[in-house]
Each structure stands twice: as structure tokens, then as C-alpha cells.
Scaffold this motif. Sequence first.
Motif, PDB file in Angstrom:
ATOM      1  N   GLY A 117     -72.497 -31.489  17.713  1.00  0.00           N
ATOM      2  CA  GLY A 117     -72.116 -32.122  16.265  1.00  0.00           C
ATOM      3  C   GLY A 117     -71.692 -30.967  15.642  1.00  0.00           C
ATOM      4  N   ILE A 118     -70.551 -31.256  14.908  1.00  0.00           N
ATOM      5  CA  ILE A 118     -69.786 -29.930  14.433  1.00  0.00           C
ATOM      6  C   ILE A 118     -69.755 -29.886  12.939  1.00  0.00           C
ATOM      7  N   LEU A 119     -70.164 -28.619  12.502  1.00  0.00           N
ATOM      8  CA  LEU A 119     -70.282 -28.627  10.626  1.00  0.00           C
ATOM      9  C   LEU A 119     -69.296 -27.627  10.449  1.00  0.00           C
ATOM     10  N   THR A 120     -68.107 -27.744   9.583  1.00  0.00           N
ATOM     11  CA  THR A 120     -67.397 -26.511   9.172  1.00  0.00           C
ATOM     12  C   THR A 120     -67.657 -26.551   7.604  1.00  0.00           C
ATOM     13  N   ASP A 121     -68.030 -25.516   7.196  1.00  0.00           N
ATOM     14  CA  ASP A 121     -68.384 -25.239   5.805  1.00  0.00           C
ATOM     15  C   ASP A 121     -67.600 -23.876   5.241  1.00  0.00           C
ATOM     16  N   GLU A 122     -66.838 -23.733   4.600  1.00  0.00           N
ATOM     17  CA  GLU A 122     -65.934 -22.760   4.041  1.00  0.00           C
ATOM     18  C   GLU A 122     -65.563 -21.831   5.298  1.00  0.00           C
ATOM     19  N   GLU A 123     -65.924 -20.746   5.611  1.00  0.00           N
ATOM     20  CA  GLU A 123     -65.487 -20.005   6.802  1.00  0.00           C
ATOM     21  C   GLU A 123     -66.390 -20.117   8.063  1.00  0.00           C
ATOM     22  N   ASN A 124     -67.243 -20.966   7.817  1.00  0.00           N
ATOM     23  CA  ASN A 124     -68.369 -20.917   9.116  1.00  0.00           C
ATOM     24  C   ASN A 124     -68.094 -22.246   9.847  1.00  0.00           C
ATOM     25  N   GLN A 125     -67.984 -22.536  11.366  1.00  0.00           N
ATOM     26  CA  GLN A 125     -68.105 -23.507  11.870  1.00  0.00           C
ATOM     27  C   GLN A 125     -69.161 -23.521  12.839  1.00  0.00           C
ATOM     28  N   PHE A 126     -70.079 -24.461  12.550  1.00  0.00           N
ATOM     29  CA  PHE A 126     -71.369 -24.390  13.521  1.00  0.00           C
ATOM     30  C   PHE A 126     -71.116 -25.645  14.464  1.00  0.00           C
ATOM     31  N   VAL A 127     -71.386 -25.193  16.024  1.00  0.00           N
ATOM     32  CA  VAL A 127     -71.250 -26.457  16.840  1.00  0.00           C
ATOM     33  C   VAL A 127     -72.574 -26.460  17.253  1.00  0.00           C
ATOM     34  N   PHE A 128     -73.204 -27.544  16.893  1.00  0.00           N
ATOM     35  CA  PHE A 128     -74.585 -27.649  17.305  1.00  0.00           C
ATOM     36  C   PHE A 128     -74.613 -28.756  18.503  1.00  0.00           C
ATOM     37  N   LEU A 129     -75.682 -28.546  19.382  1.00  0.00           N
ATOM     38  CA  LEU A 129     -75.806 -29.306  20.498  1.00  0.00           C
ATOM     39  C   LEU A 129     -77.236 -29.784  20.772  1.00  0.00           C
ATOM     40  N   ASP A 130     -77.312 -31.123  20.294  1.00  0.00           N
ATOM     41  CA  ASP A 130     -78.593 -31.627  20.376  1.00  0.00           C
ATOM     42  C   ASP A 130     -78.663 -32.033  22.047  1.00  0.00           C
ATOM     43  N   THR A 131     -79.982 -31.873  22.563  1.00  0.00           N
ATOM     44  CA  THR A 131     -80.287 -32.024  23.787  1.00  0.00           C
ATOM     45  C   THR A 131     -81.405 -33.155  23.775  1.00  0.00           C
ATOM     46  N   PRO A 132     -81.404 -33.937  25.172  1.00  0.00           N
ATOM     47  CA  PRO A 132     -82.747 -34.594  25.503  1.00  0.00           C
ATOM     48  C   PRO A 132     -84.021 -33.804  25.347  1.00  0.00           C
ATOM     49  N   PHE A 170     -63.469 -23.435  17.220  1.00  0.00           N
ATOM     50  CA  PHE A 170     -63.148 -24.281  18.577  1.00  0.00           C
ATOM     51  C   PHE A 170     -62.489 -25.634  18.061  1.00  0.00           C
ATOM     52  N   PHE A 171     -63.048 -26.248  16.993  1.00  0.00           N
ATOM     53  CA  PHE A 171     -62.495 -27.546  16.669  1.00  0.00           C
ATOM     54  C   PHE A 171     -61.715 -27.746  15.368  1.00  0.00           C
ATOM     55  N   PRO A 172     -61.058 -28.667  15.013  1.00  0.00           N
ATOM     56  CA  PRO A 172     -60.308 -28.897  13.798  1.00  0.00           C
ATOM     57  C   PRO A 172     -61.217 -29.037  12.597  1.00  0.00           C
ATOM     58  N   GLU A 173     -60.767 -28.600  11.351  1.00  0.00           N
ATOM     59  CA  GLU A 173     -61.718 -28.744  10.315  1.00  0.00           C
ATOM     60  C   GLU A 173     -62.581 -30.144  10.014  1.00  0.00           C
ATOM     61  N   ASP A 174     -61.943 -31.092  10.193  1.00  0.00           N
ATOM     62  CA  ASP A 174     -62.440 -32.393   9.688  1.00  0.00           C
ATOM     63  C   ASP A 174     -63.083 -33.057  11.057  1.00  0.00           C
ATOM     64  N   MET A 175     -63.318 -32.493  12.123  1.00  0.00           N
ATOM     65  CA  MET A 175     -63.859 -33.158  13.217  1.00  0.00           C
ATOM     66  C   MET A 175     -65.596 -32.935  13.011  1.00  0.00           C
ATOM     67  N   ILE A 176     -66.263 -33.786  13.485  1.00  0.00           N
ATOM     68  CA  ILE A 176     -67.648 -33.907  13.201  1.00  0.00           C
ATOM     69  C   ILE A 176     -68.276 -34.016  14.618  1.00  0.00           C
ATOM     70  N   THR A 177     -67.751 -34.610  15.686  1.00  0.00           N
ATOM     71  CA  THR A 177     -68.343 -34.459  17.105  1.00  0.00           C
ATOM     72  C   THR A 177     -67.294 -34.684  18.139  1.00  0.00           C
ATOM     73  N   ASP A 178     -67.562 -34.446  19.060  1.00  0.00           N
ATOM     74  CA  ASP A 178     -66.222 -34.528  20.206  1.00  0.00           C
ATOM     75  C   ASP A 178     -66.702 -35.876  21.154  1.00  0.00           C
ATOM     76  N   GLN A 179     -67.582 -36.551  20.780  1.00  0.00           N
ATOM     77  CA  GLN A 179     -67.955 -37.875  21.306  1.00  0.00           C
ATOM     78  C   GLN A 179     -66.779 -38.894  21.486  1.00  0.00           C
ATOM     79  N   PRO A 180     -66.541 -39.440  22.429  1.00  0.00           N
ATOM     80  CA  PRO A 180     -65.280 -40.635  22.516  1.00  0.00           C
ATOM     81  C   PRO A 180     -65.942 -41.693  21.895  1.00  0.00           C
ATOM     82  N   GLU A 181     -64.810 -42.509  21.084  1.00  0.00           N
ATOM     83  CA  GLU A 181     -65.418 -43.477  20.214  1.00  0.00           C
ATOM     84  C   GLU A 181     -66.191 -44.456  21.336  1.00  0.00           C
ATOM     85  N   ARG A 182     -65.805 -44.723  22.426  1.00  0.00           N
ATOM     86  CA  ARG A 182     -66.609 -45.518  23.499  1.00  0.00           C
ATOM     87  C   ARG A 182     -68.139 -45.045  23.604  1.00  0.00           C
ATOM     88  N   ALA A 183     -68.249 -43.935  23.655  1.00  0.00           N
ATOM     89  CA  ALA A 183     -69.770 -43.277  23.853  1.00  0.00           C
ATOM     90  C   ALA A 183     -70.483 -43.419  22.686  1.00  0.00           C
TER      91      ALA A 183
END
Length: 294
Positions: A45-60, A174-187
Amino acid sequence: MTKTGFIAIVGRPNVGKSTLLNALLGEKVAIVSNKPQTTRNRITGILTDEENQFVFLDTPGMLKPKNKLGDYMVKTISSTMGDVDAAILVVDAAKPVSDIEKTLIERLKKQKAPIILAINKTDTVNGAKVAECIIAYSELADFEAVIPMAAIKGEGVKIVTDEAAKLLHDGDWFFPEDMITDQPERALAAEIIREKLLRTLNDEIPHGTAVVIEAFEEKPTLIKIRAEIYCEKDSHKGIIIGKGGAELKKVGTWAREDMEAFFGVQVHLDLWVRVKENWRDNASLLNSFGFNDD
């Protein structure tokens, strides 16, 4: 100057990790249910807030494996934790410290990863119980922050973001500003369907189901999806379909509504149910269903 960082969200099953991820993003990118072991893959999950970009990795949820699927899930946790800048350990305020939390804490301490302790579900217990939980965990590690919260209500979530921001480092996003996840649409589509199965089925059957998207045809105003639901027994197939197809229709309706809300277009969803006995212990099937190192 932009800042970024990879932050793992870890914990035992059913403590609210995916609920926290969705709350942090303000969007639903991870499925949730009241059943443990809902998350099987790592969800970014990707959160971009002003100058910060958080890349959160949710695990099982961390567990003792009972089959090859369980082995894969534990390996996913381990590989995720091995290459992050920090971690959020999510715990249930109502439950005592277990060996699972101790193992996760020791692993993170060894790699010198800062840890935020998020004590979730505080809305289900009194203040004394929360204080007891804080004391118990404080004896195990020097946490960067200890945050009581109720992720399902959004309580304390902003504090988690504020504390996580302190752990980011200077660097390009690492990701564009408007991107919220790297999951493919199929997934995403497969996970939405599986969430509805978790919602409709009894305790054991959902863990024996997998969803594979066989066709995904995208047009400007319509997405056509054909999905196959795999289960482990003929008796389970009958339950999933239901009398006169009622249960499968319910799953399809709920899944289609969520997909249309997420994708922003009309969705035509075609669901089929097939039996693959003991697929959770079949390495070849697990690989074909997407449970692989890639």
C-alpha cells in the motif's frame, strides 16, 4: 527534499493488519474478514503525503504452517521483514503476549529495524487492560512509539502515520504520486472475490478456496471478468454454489459491487467453481495459483 521508506505491517493472524493498511491509505486495497489467515500474499500500500511517501507492506498473519500454503505465507513474512526500513507490530489489546510476537520482535531487533507498537482493538477493552498490554510489551523492546488504536474506527491511525513519518529517509519516491498499490488489477479482482467467500462461508471452507482470474477484458466503460473458484472437496463445491446457485450469486453480486466502486466502470463477472483436492499441499498448483516467490 522527498522522503520515503518501506514499512512492514506484521503480527499474528486476525489482529487487524489489513484493516490498518486500508485505514492508513483511506482506500481498500487489502481484503478483511473476521477469520484468521485472510491475507496470503504481501500487499503493498502506497501513501504519498506532501514530501513523504510511505510504502506499507501488509503481511500474512504469523502462524505455524500446516501445509505448503502455510510454508509459503511464513516465507513471505520472513522475506518482507528482511528488507524494510521499519515495522509496525500490530497486536490485539485483549490478548496476552504470545511466542509469535516474541519471535517477530527478536527478528526485527536483530536487523536493527525500528518498531512501532500498534495496540489495536482498544475499543473492545477497558483502560486497565490497555495499560497491562503496554507494560507487557514494553518489557520486550524499546519501541519507537506505542500507539493504542481502533483501526476499524480510524482511531489512532493518524498517530501511526505521524510516527512512521519520523522513520522515513531522504530519497526519491519509488512510485508515482497517485499510485496506492502495486497489485495488478487481476490480483485485486481475485482478492475481492475471495473476501466475499470468507464473508459467506463457514470457518474451514474459506481456507480451502483459491480464486484464479482466467480472463480480464478491459474496455473504456466495461470490464469482463471470468474467475474460477477452486475448493478441495465436492461437498465444498455444493456449499459454495448453494441451493439453486444462491450462495454463488450472492458472492458474485457483492464482489461486482466492490469492483465497480474500485475500478469506476461497469463489471460483468462470470464465476465458476472447480474441485482440486488438497491443492494447499500441491506445489505445482500453488505455483499456478500465484503462490510463488515471484
